[in-house]
Design an enzyme around this catalytic site. Structure first.
Site, PDB file in Angstrom:
ATOM      1  N   CYS A 196     -16.326   1.457   0.454  1.00 47.35           N
ATOM      2  CA  CYS A 196     -15.113   0.597   0.658  1.00 47.35           C
ATOM      3  C   CYS A 196     -14.876   0.581   2.176  1.00 47.35           C
ATOM      4  CB  CYS A 196     -14.057   1.107  -0.130  1.00 47.35           C
ATOM      5  SG  CYS A 196     -13.623   2.894   0.134  1.00 47.35           S
ATOM      6  N   HIS A 225      -7.269   0.681  -6.439  1.00 44.35           N
ATOM      7  CA  HIS A 225      -7.282  -0.208  -5.474  1.00 44.35           C
ATOM      8  C   HIS A 225      -7.980  -1.338  -5.865  1.00 44.35           C
ATOM      9  CE1 HIS A 225      -7.415  -1.634  -1.479  1.00 44.35           C
ATOM     10  NE2 HIS A 225      -8.569  -0.970  -0.820  1.00 44.35           N
ATOM     11  N   GLN A 244     -10.090  -4.127  -3.515  1.00 46.13           N
ATOM     12  CA  GLN A 244     -11.205  -3.534  -3.499  1.00 46.13           C
ATOM     13  C   GLN A 244     -12.215  -3.738  -4.120  1.00 46.13           C
ATOM     14  OE1 GLN A 244     -12.300  -1.812  -0.084  1.00 46.13           O
ATOM     15  NE2 GLN A 244     -14.317  -2.466  -1.022  1.00 46.13           N
ATOM     16  N   ARG A 289     -13.636  -8.888   0.951  1.00 52.02           N
ATOM     17  CA  ARG A 289     -12.293  -8.720   0.957  1.00 52.02           C
ATOM     18  C   ARG A 289     -11.551  -9.985   1.237  1.00 52.02           C
ATOM     19  NH1 ARG A 289     -10.104  -3.524   1.125  1.00 52.02           N
ATOM     20  NH2 ARG A 289      -8.174  -4.536   0.575  1.00 52.02           N
ATOM     21  N   ARG A 298       0.983  -1.133  -0.026  1.00 54.31           N
ATOM     22  CA  ARG A 298       0.071  -0.213   0.000  1.00 54.31           C
ATOM     23  C   ARG A 298       1.023   1.257  -0.161  1.00 54.31           C
ATOM     24  NH1 ARG A 298      -5.562   1.296   3.552  1.00 54.31           N
ATOM     25  NH2 ARG A 298      -6.060  -0.103   1.861  1.00 54.31           N
ATOM     26  N   ASP A 349     -17.393   6.969  -1.160  1.00 55.85           N
ATOM     27  CA  ASP A 349     -16.339   7.020  -0.585  1.00 55.85           C
ATOM     28  C   ASP A 349     -15.845   8.058   0.080  1.00 55.85           C
ATOM     29  OD1 ASP A 349     -13.753   6.014   0.274  1.00 55.85           O
ATOM     30  OD2 ASP A 349     -12.627   6.033  -1.457  1.00 55.85           O
TER      31      ASP A 349
HETATM   32  N1  NVA Z   1      -9.898   6.603  -1.110  1.00 53.51           N
HETATM   33  C1  NVA Z   1      -9.495   6.193   0.109  1.00 53.51           C
HETATM   34  C2  NVA Z   1     -10.023   4.668   0.193  1.00 53.51           C
HETATM   35  C3  NVA Z   1      -9.581   4.106   1.505  1.00 53.51           C
HETATM   36  C4  NVA Z   1      -9.561   2.723   1.541  1.00 53.51           C
HETATM   37  C5  NVA Z   1      -8.227   6.572   0.391  1.00 53.51           C
HETATM   38  O1  NVA Z   1      -7.266   6.300  -0.292  1.00 53.51           O
HETATM   39  O2  NVA Z   1      -7.897   6.981   1.587  1.00 53.51           O
HETATM   40  N1   CP Z   2     -11.221  -0.291   2.216  1.00 50.73           N
HETATM   41  C1   CP Z   2      -9.923  -0.529   2.627  1.00 50.73           C
HETATM   42  O1   CP Z   2      -9.185  -0.736   1.897  1.00 50.73           O
HETATM   43  O2   CP Z   2      -9.757  -0.458   3.989  1.00 50.73           O
HETATM   44  P1   CP Z   2      -8.574  -0.001   4.791  1.00 50.73           P
HETATM   45  O3   CP Z   2      -7.978   1.196   4.404  1.00 50.73           O
HETATM   46  O4   CP Z   2      -9.103  -0.263   6.177  1.00 50.73           O
HETATM   47  O5   CP Z   2      -7.676  -1.205   4.508  1.00 50.73           O
END
Ligand code: NVA
Ligand code: CP
Length: 304
Positions: free
Chosen positions: A262, A131, A134, A290, A104, A222
Site C-alpha cells: 500500500c 483502510h 486502499q 487510489r 484519517r 505492509d
Molecule cells: N499500516 C500502515 C498503512 C499506511 C498507509 C499504517 O497504518 O501506518
Molecule cells: N497507502 C496510503 O494510504 O498512503 P498514505 O499514508 O501516504 O496516504
C-alpha cells in the site's frame, strides 16, 4: 451513504466502482479529463488528518479538483478537535458547510462517531482497524491483472494490520482466498476474520511465510511499524524480522504473481528493493489506482 468499513460495500458496488474507475483512468490517459471537470461542480470535500499521509491526501485532492469540486485539507491539531472539541459537535457543524468529509484517525470509533452525527457522507481515510479506500484501489489492481476474483489466492506477509483487515473484507466480498503469515500477537482483527469466514472466505493464518506464499496469485505486505506504533519500533522490528517479501517468497508463488504494497515502503524491512522493483511489482500502479477508485467513490457518495 458513508464508507467506514469495506463491508459497507456489496460485490455489485465494488464491481461498478472498478469498471467506472477503469473508464476514468482511460479518459485521463487520453487527456480527456476536461469531460469530467463538471461532475462535482459546487461540491466541497473536507479532509481531516490525525496522522500523516501522502497518497490519501493527494489522491483525494486531485480527484476533487479533476471532478470540478473543491477540497479543504485540515490537520487535526489546527482544528478545535486538537484542543478537545468533541467529534459530535464538529460533525454537525462541518455537515452544514461541506458535502462530504474524509477522516484519517487513530481510533476507528472516531470515524464511526463522526458518521453517526454527520448528515453528510463520511469516508474512512484509514483508522487503526481499516483502510477501505486502499482496498478499493487494491481490488481494482488485482482485477486488472488477474481478470477475475473468484479463487484468487492473496498471501499477506507481516502484521495483520488495518490494510490487511480491509483486504480480508475485500477478499470475502469478491470471493478471493486469504493466507496471512504473521507472528503470534500480530494477527488480523478477530471480528473481521470471523465475518469474512461467515461469508465463505477461506482465511488461513499461520506463522510460516513460505506456506502462505505457495502458489499465491498476489503477494502483499505492509510496514512493520504502522503510524501510532512508533514506540514499539524496536520490538516490532525484531518480532517481524522474518516477515519480509523477498525473492524466496516470490519463488514459491505462481510465476505471474503480482507484488503489492500500500506504501509507504521501508526498503530492507518488509520488502526488498529487488522485489519492489521487479517485473511482477504493480506497486506504483496500485498507488495510482487510489485516484481513479476514489473518484468513483466520490461520484457515488455525492450522488452524481
Ligand atoms: N499500516 C500502515 C498503512 C499506511 C498507509 C499504517 O497504518 O501506518
Ligand atoms: N497507502 C496510503 O494510504 O498512503 P498514505 O499514508 O501516504 O496516504
Amino acid at each position: 451513504m458513508s464508507l467506514i468499513s469495506i463491508f459497507d460495500l456489496s460485490l455489485a458496488e465494488i464491481e461498478a466502482i472498478i469498471e467506472k474507475g477503469e473508464e476514468l483512468k482511460l479518459k485521463r490517459e487520453r487527456r480527456e479529463g476536461v469531460k469530467t471537470r463538471k461532475y462535482l461542480e459546487g461540491k466541497t470535500l473536507a479532509l481531516i488528518f490525525e496522522k500523516p499521509s501522502t497518497r490519501t491526501r493527494v489522491s483525494f485532492e486531485v480527484a476533487m479538483q479533476e471532478l470540478g469540486g473543491n477540497v479543504i485539507s485540515l490537520n487535526w491539531n489546527e482544528l478545535q478537535l486538537g484542543r478537545g472539541e468533541r467529534i459530535r459537535e464538529t460533525a454537525i457543524v462541518l455537515s452544514s458547510y461541506v458535502d462530504a468529509v474524509m477522516i484519517r484517525a487513530f481510533r476507528h470509533d472516531t470515524v464511526e462517531e463522526f458518521a453517526e452525527y454527520a448528515s453528510i457522507p463520511v469516508i474512512n481515510g484509514l483508522t487503526d482497524l481499516e483502510h477501505p479506500c486502499q482496498t478499493l484501489a487494491d481490488l481494482m489492481t488485482i482485477k486488472a491483472y488477474k481478470k477475475k476474483f473468484a479463487g484468487v489466492k492473496v498471501a499477506w506477509v507481516g502484521e495483520g494490520n488495518n490494510v490487511c483487515n480491509s483486504l480480508i473484507g475485500g477478499a470475502a466480498i469478491t470471493g478471493m482466498n486469504m493466507s496471512v503469515a504473521c507472528p503470534e500477537g500480530y494477527e488480523p482483527a478477530e471480528g473481521i476474520v470471523e465475518k469474512a469466514k461467515e461469508m465463505g472466505c477461506e482465511v488461513e493464518i499461520s506463522e510460516k511465510t513460505e506456506e502462505a506464499a505457495v502458489d499465491a496469485d498476489v503477494l502483499y505486505t505492509d510496514v512493520w511499524v504502522s503510524m501510532g506504533d512508533e514506540e514499539e519500533r524496536e520490538k516490532r522490528k525484531k518480532d517481524l524480522k522474518i516477515y519480509q517479501l523477498n525473492e524466496d517468497l516470490v519463488r514459491v508463488a505462481k510465476e505471474d504473481v503480482i507484488i503489492m504494497h500500500c506504501m509507504p515502503v521501508h526498503i530492507g524491512e518488509e520488502i526488498t528493493e529487488e522485489v519492489m522493483n521487479s517485473d511482477n511489482s504493480v506497486i506504483f500502479e496500485q498507488a495510482e489506482n487510489r485516484l481513479h477508485a476514489q473518484k468513483v467513490l466520490l461520484l457515488k457518495l455525492l450522488n452524481y
